[in-house]
Motif scaffolding. Structure first.
Motif, PDB file in Angstrom:
ATOM      1  N   TRP A 140       0.760  -1.256  -0.047  1.00  0.00           N
ATOM      2  CA  TRP A 140       0.243  -0.145   0.199  1.00  0.00           C
ATOM      3  C   TRP A 140       0.756   1.113  -0.097  1.00  0.00           C
ATOM      4  O   TRP A 140       1.799   1.280   0.609  1.00  0.00           O
ATOM      5  N   ASN A 141       0.402   2.422  -0.804  1.00  0.00           N
ATOM      6  CA  ASN A 141       1.207   3.565  -0.785  1.00  0.00           C
ATOM      7  C   ASN A 141      -0.034   4.407  -0.407  1.00  0.00           C
ATOM      8  O   ASN A 141      -1.000   4.840  -1.558  1.00  0.00           O
ATOM      9  N   ASN A 142       0.026   5.118   0.620  1.00  0.00           N
ATOM     10  CA  ASN A 142      -1.179   6.058   1.070  1.00  0.00           C
ATOM     11  C   ASN A 142      -2.422   5.064   0.791  1.00  0.00           C
ATOM     12  O   ASN A 142      -2.410   4.079   1.646  1.00  0.00           O
ATOM     13  N   ARG A 143      -3.455   5.518   0.216  1.00  0.00           N
ATOM     14  CA  ARG A 143      -4.600   4.821  -0.104  1.00  0.00           C
ATOM     15  C   ARG A 143      -4.628   3.907  -1.183  1.00  0.00           C
ATOM     16  O   ARG A 143      -5.734   3.537  -1.585  1.00  0.00           O
ATOM     17  N   SER A 144      -3.669   3.847  -1.949  1.00  0.00           N
ATOM     18  CA  SER A 144      -3.497   3.165  -3.214  1.00  0.00           C
ATOM     19  C   SER A 144      -2.952   1.723  -3.269  1.00  0.00           C
ATOM     20  O   SER A 144      -1.705   1.967  -2.371  1.00  0.00           O
ATOM     21  N   GLN A 145      -3.321   0.514  -3.721  1.00  0.00           N
ATOM     22  CA  GLN A 145      -2.606  -0.723  -3.468  1.00  0.00           C
ATOM     23  C   GLN A 145      -1.681  -0.474  -4.576  1.00  0.00           C
ATOM     24  O   GLN A 145      -1.937  -0.016  -5.786  1.00  0.00           O
ATOM     25  N   THR A 146      -0.258  -1.265  -4.378  1.00  0.00           N
ATOM     26  CA  THR A 146       0.670  -1.346  -5.299  1.00  0.00           C
ATOM     27  C   THR A 146       1.335  -2.546  -5.474  1.00  0.00           C
ATOM     28  O   THR A 146       1.018  -3.443  -4.762  1.00  0.00           O
TER      29      THR A 146
END
Length: 83
Positions: free
Chosen positions: A15-21
């Motif tokens: 996760w990067n902030n509220r985005s899945q990576t």
């Protein structure tokens, strides 16, 4: 002697902030020129496809539509416009 199947390549999900990576192995990474990808589901799989920056590959592919393409389309009247 036992033989074991070759392990499938894996990627790390985070996760990067509220985005899945997803961090992919080098052999699966897109070229630096790719800035956007199309995403779709196929069953439980997620498929990423580079988004083209122009239509040249599509037109060069020679794809055509069927003879009855849009045969049933309704013709709309020409609109009068004031400029």
């Amino acid at each position: 002697m036992a033989t074991y199947p070759t392990p499938k390549p894996t990627a790390r999900v985070g996760w990067n902030n509220r985005s899945q990576t997803v961090t992919m192995p080098l052999e699966f990474r897109f070229p630096d020129s790719v800035r956007e990808v199309f995403i779709r589901r196929e069953g439980e799989s997620v498929v990423l496809t580079p988004r083209p920056t122009d239509w040249s590959d599509f037109f060069a592919s020679g794809q055509t539509v069927s003879a009855d393409f849009m045969a049933d389309a309704e013709r709309m009247p020409i609109q009068e416009r004031a400029f």
